[in-house]
Design a protein around this motif. Structure first.
Motif, short mmCIF file in Angstrom:
data_model
loop_
_atom_site.label_atom_id
_atom_site.label_comp_id
_atom_site.label_asym_id
_atom_site.label_seq_id
_atom_site.Cartn_x
_atom_site.Cartn_y
_atom_site.Cartn_z
N PHE A 27 0.74 -1.46 0.34
CA PHE A 27 0.23 0.31 -0.14
C PHE A 27 0.42 1.16 0.20
O PHE A 27 0.36 2.14 0.05
CB PHE A 27 -0.81 0.33 0.87
CG PHE A 27 -1.78 -0.83 1.37
CD1 PHE A 27 -3.14 -1.39 0.50
CD2 PHE A 27 -1.44 -2.25 2.08
CE1 PHE A 27 -3.34 -2.77 0.21
CE2 PHE A 27 -2.30 -3.65 2.22
CZ PHE A 27 -3.24 -3.71 1.08
N ASP A 28 2.14 1.38 -0.50
CA ASP A 28 2.76 1.96 -0.44
C ASP A 28 3.18 3.06 -1.52
O ASP A 28 2.85 1.89 -2.53
CB ASP A 28 4.57 1.86 0.28
CG ASP A 28 5.22 2.86 0.13
OD1 ASP A 28 5.13 4.50 0.27
OD2 ASP A 28 6.75 2.43 -0.32
N ALA A 61 0.73 8.01 2.12
CA ALA A 61 0.46 6.60 1.76
C ALA A 61 1.81 7.07 1.39
O ALA A 61 2.59 6.36 0.60
CB ALA A 61 -0.48 5.95 0.84
N GLY A 62 2.32 8.00 0.88
CA GLY A 62 3.70 8.71 -0.03
C GLY A 62 3.48 9.38 -1.41
O GLY A 62 4.82 9.63 -2.18
N ALA A 63 2.37 9.29 -1.58
CA ALA A 63 2.31 10.16 -2.86
C ALA A 63 2.69 11.83 -3.11
O ALA A 63 2.44 11.86 -2.18
CB ALA A 63 0.97 9.47 -3.91
N THR A 64 2.98 11.61 -4.34
CA THR A 64 3.26 13.27 -4.65
C THR A 64 1.67 13.50 -5.49
O THR A 64 0.45 12.56 -6.10
CB THR A 64 3.65 13.98 -5.74
OG1 THR A 64 5.40 13.12 -4.74
CG2 THR A 64 4.25 14.91 -6.12
N VAL A 65 1.00 14.52 -4.76
CA VAL A 65 -1.04 14.98 -4.95
C VAL A 65 -1.04 16.14 -6.15
O VAL A 65 0.23 17.69 -4.94
CB VAL A 65 -1.38 14.83 -4.05
CG1 VAL A 65 -2.58 15.26 -4.15
CG2 VAL A 65 -1.02 12.92 -2.83
N VAL A 66 -2.13 15.99 -6.59
CA VAL A 66 -2.34 17.21 -7.41
C VAL A 66 -3.07 17.84 -6.70
O VAL A 66 -3.79 16.95 -7.75
CB VAL A 66 -1.73 17.06 -8.98
CG1 VAL A 66 -2.28 18.33 -9.31
CG2 VAL A 66 -0.58 16.95 -9.33
N LEU A 67 -4.01 18.75 -7.05
CA LEU A 67 -5.09 19.00 -6.23
C LEU A 67 -5.84 19.39 -7.50
O LEU A 67 -5.39 20.97 -8.04
CB LEU A 67 -4.68 19.84 -4.75
CG LEU A 67 -4.47 19.66 -3.84
CD1 LEU A 67 -4.08 20.85 -2.84
CD2 LEU A 67 -5.00 18.34 -3.03
N ASN A 68 -7.07 19.44 -7.32
CA ASN A 68 -7.60 20.39 -8.17
C ASN A 68 -9.31 21.12 -7.87
O ASN A 68 -9.75 20.96 -6.80
CB ASN A 68 -7.84 19.75 -9.88
CG ASN A 68 -9.31 20.34 -10.23
OD1 ASN A 68 -10.61 19.29 -9.96
ND2 ASN A 68 -9.93 21.12 -11.43
N ALA A 113 -5.64 2.36 -5.09
CA ALA A 113 -4.45 2.85 -5.16
C ALA A 113 -2.99 2.18 -5.82
O ALA A 113 -2.06 2.63 -6.17
CB ALA A 113 -4.14 4.65 -4.61
N SER A 114 -3.23 1.74 -5.23
CA SER A 114 -1.93 0.75 -4.40
C SER A 114 -1.69 -0.63 -5.49
O SER A 114 -2.37 -1.35 -5.46
CB SER A 114 -1.83 0.72 -3.25
OG SER A 114 -2.71 -0.41 -2.85
N ALA A 115 -0.82 -0.99 -5.00
CA ALA A 115 -0.20 -2.72 -5.67
C ALA A 115 -1.31 -3.32 -5.24
O ALA A 115 -1.52 -4.92 -5.91
CB ALA A 115 0.91 -2.38 -5.97
N GLY A 116 -1.98 -3.38 -3.90
CA GLY A 116 -2.80 -4.10 -3.22
C GLY A 116 -4.17 -4.13 -4.14
O GLY A 116 -5.10 -5.94 -3.69
N SER A 117 -4.05 -3.69 -5.09
CA SER A 117 -5.64 -4.60 -5.60
C SER A 117 -5.45 -4.65 -7.31
O SER A 117 -5.92 -3.63 -8.18
CB SER A 117 -6.76 -2.87 -5.65
OG SER A 117 -5.81 -1.66 -6.12
#
Length: 257
Positions: free
Chosen positions: A6-7, A33-40, A235-239
């Motif tokens: 989930f990283d 969780a570590g992501a770089t986020v773009v807000l809108n 959003a993660s590799a867990g899915s």
């Protein structure tokens, strides 16, 4: 070595409609969780305030913001191109932007019907398509569409919202049918009744509040924090083998009569 599925470190995520409410909470969760986020958002002042607040928690280099109209195809294409060029390869998209409009159908203006469908459903198509144009050549990408309990249920006076959220379910399936073979996972989260600034008037309505508490097996309103875990998972590799699904986060509302 233990691998954290989930990283999201190193991943770039765009969350539409993220200057407040559900979108803001999901953006904060992805960043945690570590992501770089773009807000809108559309309101530039509110969007900048949201960016500053989140950057204070996770660092200036981990939060960007871009104001654009998600219902405008050209503006959407330009925004996605900007993210790809200035921030990096978009790995995660959360289509959260949405509006509500409460009027009985017999009194509903066609312009309001079209505005809600355009904001809630067409925007997910437009932003999702532009994101996919970049994700498909890379063979990877996560798209999370925000649905609702109104994907499955209906109440009086919210016909366009109900129609739009039902559409989100099948848009998610359509995206899966076309893009899953290219390595993308497209799913939806369906929040129940969530206590936010936009629903405060419903919480304050004693009769409606008691109906919600009685109708929901968990016997409470949801919080925006309740949505973060499922969003991070999708959003993660867990899915990585989850595709075309609608995950209801509603305290059990949609499974009881």
């Amino acid at each position: 070595m233990t691998v954290n599925m989930f990283d999201l470190t190193g991943k770039i995520a765009l969350v539409t409609g993220s200057s407040r409410g559900i979108g803001s909470a999901i953006a904060k969760g992805l960043a945690a969780a570590g992501a770089t986020v773009v807000l809108n958002g559309l309101d530039e002042a509110r969007l900048e305030a949201a960016r500053v607040a989140l950057a204070a928690e996770v660092g200036e280099d981990r939060v960007r913001a871009i104001a654009f109209d998600v219902t405008d195809a050209d503006a959407t294409a330009s925004a996605i191109n900007w993210i790809e060029a200035e921030v990096g390869p978009l790995a995660i998209l959360v289509n959260n932007a949405g509006v509500q409009h409460r009027v009985p159908m017999l009194d509903l203006d066609v312009a309001d019907w079209e505005r809600v469908l355009r904001t809630n459903l067409t925007s997910a198509f437009l932003v999702g398509r532009e994101a996919a144009r970049h994700m498909i050549p890379r063979g990877a990408g996560k798209i999370i569409n925000v649905a609702s309990v109104q994907t499955d249920l209906a109440r009086p006076t919210i016909a366009p919202y109900t129609a739009s959220k039902g559409g989100i379910r099948n848009l998610t399936r359509a995206m899966t049918a076309e893009w899953a073979s290219h390595g993308l996972q497209i799913n939806a989260i369906a929040p129940g009744y969530i206590h936010t600034e936009m629903t405060q008037n419903l919480v304050d309505d004693t009769v409606f509040n008691e109906w919600i508490l009685g109708r929901t097996p968990a016997h409470r309103w949801g919080t925006v924090e309740d949505l973060v875990g499922p969003a991070v998972w999708l959003a993660s590799a867990g899915s990585n083998f989850v595709n075309g699904q609608v995950v209801f986060i509603d305290g059990g509302m949609t499974v009881v009569v």
